[in-house]
Design an enzyme around this catalytic site. Structure first.
Site, mmCIF file in Angstrom:
data_model
loop_
_atom_site.group_PDB
_atom_site.id
_atom_site.type_symbol
_atom_site.label_atom_id
_atom_site.label_comp_id
_atom_site.label_asym_id
_atom_site.label_seq_id
_atom_site.Cartn_x
_atom_site.Cartn_y
_atom_site.Cartn_z
ATOM 1 N N SER A 264 42.051 37.066 34.569
ATOM 2 C CA SER A 264 40.977 36.166 34.990
ATOM 3 C C SER A 264 39.733 36.349 34.147
ATOM 4 C CB SER A 264 40.647 36.420 36.460
ATOM 5 O OG SER A 264 39.837 37.568 36.561
ATOM 6 N N LYS A 265 38.790 35.429 34.322
ATOM 7 C CA LYS A 265 37.524 35.501 33.605
ATOM 8 C C LYS A 265 36.833 36.816 33.917
ATOM 9 C CE LYS A 265 36.250 30.666 33.118
ATOM 10 N NZ LYS A 265 35.254 29.636 33.307
ATOM 11 N N ARG A 266 36.982 37.252 35.153
ATOM 12 C CA ARG A 266 36.297 38.479 35.573
ATOM 13 C C ARG A 266 36.843 39.714 34.871
ATOM 14 N NH1 ARG A 266 36.764 35.648 40.011
ATOM 15 N NH2 ARG A 266 38.714 36.677 40.521
#
Ligand code: GLU
Length: 509
Positions: A264-266
């Site tokens: 994910s982006k995180r």
């Protein structure tokens, strides 16, 4: 009947930087379009203004350009269906919402967010998780299906905030074919009456997406698996508007290297590699996330690596240029299973591309890097240096590091070599070698080698006794590319100067 021209779109929402999974979605769309002599569009889906992030759209466009994906129609190049930014298309959507309302496929709802929160809480307290606005619950809510007609009209006239929701039928199977998943079937009893439009005049993603795909004559919707749950709703919207439904292909997820969940982006730099194509500075808190470009990846290598995350050509060939990818790509060869990301493999791709770049191309990169680092060196020397530095570099920004000694005299010396090889006799040996070199008229790698070997013979010394001292004084290093090539590149004057200056410095250590 002539087949419709293939038209696909990449439809990012500018809610942040583009994740590498998003780049892969764009890539598969691009490859599919080009393979079928079709059009590749970029449409910016910015109807949710609450999630708008300044700079994100420009970032996305820059990233796609860096990757070499030229759009046939976009916010940048325009096209017959302009504008390509949904917030600028606001006026287009209302008529289709009205059509749905008139045909009893949608209805007005006036429930406030407090009212909705309250029913959710009540439902939760009664032990029901996940309350939904649907064919059952809508009969006890405040909407045009439950209110008298006059009351609905009065509310609308008085400017009461409203939303328009799709009116889903009870117990109906929605079935569609997905190129990657096969047949997908969902019962409307498991779906909710999604909001299509709000009284501020903005459609939601679902409405805008369907209207634009239709108006822009999109033939294939190729997008991430996370949109699969929305597809049945989209299929129904096409049906209710009496439009032909595009062909769907939902791409598998990109997984973390251990296969445990979606990348994910995180994940940012937490896992030791970038998840974004370009560096991104969060405008809210100034936090910087690294990008493949800044990390020293060539866009061609990045693209080649991404293409293989979910697709394979069915042969053992791994290195593909963009045009080879276009020729080989096939949606039928995209797998259903999530693709595990492997940074080591990404590095391997990059190294291969650096190795195979022409000397001119490597020289140009090197020259730009040297100029940035305020090192004064000609392009010609950089091109000559290319074969020496490109063999070992994994990242482009290692090229300068790798070749630093070609442009600047060493200021530090490999400690291990100094301890092992440099002794009281060394200055005299290097001094004599320097004299032998002074006599060389034709300063080429070959000639330098001939003279060096003759020198060893004359002194009755082996390569191991003089070679390391020679390398140490010229480059400061204990190992590396061919010394004779290095001397030719830096030139006679500089070689002789280094032999002298380094010997003086080493004497003081
Ligand atoms: N705007 C959606 C996104 O951000 C596009 C989904 C689609 O391709 O339909 O991913």
């Amino acid at each position: 009947m002539t087949a419709r021209k293939v038209r696909v779109r990449f439809a990012p929402s500018p809610t942040g930087p583009l994740h590498m999974g998003g780049v892969r979605t764009a890539l598969y769309n691009y490859l599919f379009a080009k393979k079928h002599n079709g059009d590749f569009l970029i449409r910016v889906e910015d109807t949710d203004q609450t999630r708008y992030v300044p700079g994100a759209e420009a970032y996305i466009m820059e990233a796609l350009t860096w990757c070499g994906m030229q759009a046939d129609e976009s916010t940048l190049v325009g096209g017959p269906h302009a504008p390509y930014r949904q917030s600028e298309r606001k006026a287009i959507y209302r008529q289709y919402v009205d059509q749905l309302l008139a045909n009893d496929k949608a209805y007005y709802a006036f429930d406030t967010s407090e009212e909705l929160d309250r029913v959710r809480e009540l439902s939760k307290a009664a032990g029901n998780a996940g309350w939904q606005y649907n064919h059952v619950t809508r009969s006890s809510m405040r909407n045009s299906l439950t209110l008298p007609k006059e009351e609905t009209e009065r509310l609308l006239e008085s400017g009461e905030p409203f939303v328009v929701r799709i009116k889903l039928p009870r117990n109906e199977e929605v079935k569609f074919h997905d190129v990657i998943r096969g047949w997908v079937s969902v019962n409307t009893n498991h779906m909710d009456d999604k909001v299509l439009y709000k009284s501020d005049g903005m459609p939601t993603y679902h409405m805008a997406n369907i209207v634009d795909d239709h108006l822009m004559e999109i033939t294939h919707v190729i997008r991430g698996e996370e949109w699969l749950p929305s597809a049945p709703l989209h299929v129904l919207l096409y049906k209710y508007l009496d439009w032909e439904c595009p062909i769907f292909a939902h791409l598998p997820l990109l997984l973390k290297p251990d296969g445990n969940g979606k990348l994910s982006k995180r994940d940012g730099d937490r896992l030791g590699f970038p998840v974004f194509p370009l560096e991104w500075t969060n405008p809210e808190n100034g936090e910087v996330s690294s990008g493949y470009r800044e990390r020293g990846f060539l866009p061609e290598a990045f693209i080649n690596m991404l293409a293989f995350l979910g697709w394979n050509p069915g042969t053992s060939q791994e290195l593909f240029s963009m045009s080879e990818l276009i020729a080989a790509f096939d949606l039928e060869r995209v797998g259903k299973a999530g693709a595990k990301y492997d940074f080591e493999k990404a590095k391997w791709f990059n190294q291969q591309y650096i190795k195979h770049l022409s000397h001119d191309a490597i020289g140009a990169i090197l020259h730009a890097q040297a100029t940035d680092a305020k090192i004064n060196v000609s392009l010609e020397i950089c091109v000559k240096a290319a074969p020496l530095v490109q063999e070992r570099a994994v990242f482009t920004n290692e090229l300068l590091e790798e070749g630093q000694y070609l442009f600047e005299a060493p200021t530090s010396f490999d400690e291990k070599t100094v301890t092992k090889k440099w002794n009281a006799d060394s200055p005299a040996i290097i001094g004599e070698l320097r004299e032998a070199f002074e006599a060389i008229e034709n300063w080429t790698s070959n000639e330098i080698e001939v003279v060096f070997k003759a020198f060893l013979n004359e002194k009755k010394m082996g390569f191991g006794q003089v070679g390391p001292l020679f390398r140490l004084t010229v480059t400061g290093k204990g190992a590396g590319a061919s010394l004779f090539d290095i001397c030719e590149i830096i030139g006679k004057e500089e070689t002789l100067k280094r032999l002298k200056d380094s010997t003086a410095t080493l004497a003081t250590l």
